[in-house]
Enzyme design. Sequence first.
Site, PDB file in Angstrom:
ATOM      1  N   ALA A 155       1.141  -1.753   0.098  1.00 37.02           N
ATOM      2  CA  ALA A 155      -0.019   0.296  -0.072  1.00 37.02           C
ATOM      3  C   ALA A 155       0.794   1.257   0.055  1.00 37.02           C
ATOM      4  O   ALA A 155       1.957   1.880  -0.916  1.00 37.02           O
ATOM      5  CB  ALA A 155      -0.773   0.138   1.458  1.00 37.02           C
ATOM      6  N   CYS A 156       0.892   2.399   0.598  1.00 34.75           N
ATOM      7  CA  CYS A 156       1.384   3.261   1.405  1.00 34.75           C
ATOM      8  C   CYS A 156       2.383   3.360   1.349  1.00 34.75           C
ATOM      9  O   CYS A 156       3.564   4.072   1.018  1.00 34.75           O
ATOM     10  CB  CYS A 156       0.606   4.716   1.653  1.00 34.75           C
ATOM     11  SG  CYS A 156      -0.996   5.026   0.973  1.00 34.75           S
ATOM     12  N   SER A 157       2.736   2.336   1.767  1.00 33.44           N
ATOM     13  CA  SER A 157       4.522   1.869   2.199  1.00 33.44           C
ATOM     14  C   SER A 157       5.849   1.131   1.257  1.00 33.44           C
ATOM     15  O   SER A 157       5.831   1.036   1.317  1.00 33.44           O
ATOM     16  CB  SER A 157       4.402   1.357   3.778  1.00 33.44           C
ATOM     17  OG  SER A 157       4.243   1.886   4.534  1.00 33.44           O
ATOM     18  N   SER A 333       2.004   5.442  -2.380  1.00 32.89           N
ATOM     19  CA  SER A 333       3.801   5.090  -1.511  1.00 32.89           C
ATOM     20  C   SER A 333       4.373   6.518  -2.634  1.00 32.89           C
ATOM     21  O   SER A 333       5.888   6.553  -2.556  1.00 32.89           O
ATOM     22  CB  SER A 333       3.535   3.872  -2.149  1.00 32.89           C
ATOM     23  OG  SER A 333       3.634   3.701  -4.069  1.00 32.89           O
TER      24      SER A 333
END
Length: 372
Positions: A155-157, A333
């Site tokens: 995901a965003c990481s 990300s």
Amino acid sequence: MASIVIRSTGLYVPEQVISNQELVTAFNAYVQHFNEQHADAIAAGRCRALGESSVEFIEKASGIKRRHVLNKSGILDPQRMKPQLPLRGDDELSIQAEMAVAAAQQALDKADRAASEVDGIIVACSNLQRPYPAVAIEVQAALGCTGYAYDMNVACSSATFAIQAAKQALLAGDARSILVINPEICTAHMNFCERDSHFIFGDACTALLIERVEQVPAGAWEILATKAITQFSNNIRNNFGFLNRTEEAAESEAEHLFRQEGRKVFREVCPMVAETIAAQLETLGLTPQDVQRFWLHQANLNMNLLITRKLLGRDARADEAPIVLDEFANTSSAGSVIALHLYEQDLPSGSLGVLCSFGAGYSIGSVVLKKG
């Protein structure tokens, strides 16, 4: 002893832009049509009337003022409310690969590197347009790189986790030069019909060229440490996947799009991020006050303000924790890497920085950097 460095970065941004006012106008037109169409059910209590949005609400809730998108007309069509991105043939370069190649080529040009010198590619993003063949392998072929390539999703990481994976591969001798690329088409999994989140996302792609060197070149960022942690939570979720076709038909498309419990995320994630960064710095004999720049995940202005306040014991100056979400919105990300790409040239040799992302999972990725 060999060092691992981020030698250069690249950025691809779509030309089309949607302002908050344009988004609000389209959303409110959709709301008015929905409420008119379901007036009887709303009056009978069988259906909830939708509330309108406003520019003031969006900016107060997020700090976002506009976003770059791959397709503007589809998103702003009250009868559609999603981007219109025609399917490409199998013999055409996919849309994510096209974004990735553009960002990667910029990073290669900045470092004066030929694609043939790269022998590892990680395409890391919050959503991939297909399961296989890997988008990364398609990018590898399009660029003319050697070695191996694979996709990953945290995901965003995704970008920071991929940086850690690249560092480990380079230290192990599995590659000599790796591209980490983050093609985020966030508007394709955004529910533009949902008031509390219809403004959150934009589209972009970032790239980082990561290498093993014997001596850190001037201007490159040495990776001093990486940290990746996860803790399960349903507060940010997307249920889209290949098993959807085996289920009973969903009542609405929204069931397979991004959703979140924003207040819970804010309350739970911010302390985790601040504690993670502080503990990571402590292992290096450093404090947050030793850091010249924090490139944080660009999801919400208030989250970033709170995290840096917890770290520094005061409000951070604009130059200490640059914000790019006002221009780009949340690009998952890619967001923290955009901040790095745009706000690192002014720092002198020896400066310390922290690149940190956080999001669904929960997942937190933090990278401590020192400028050569």
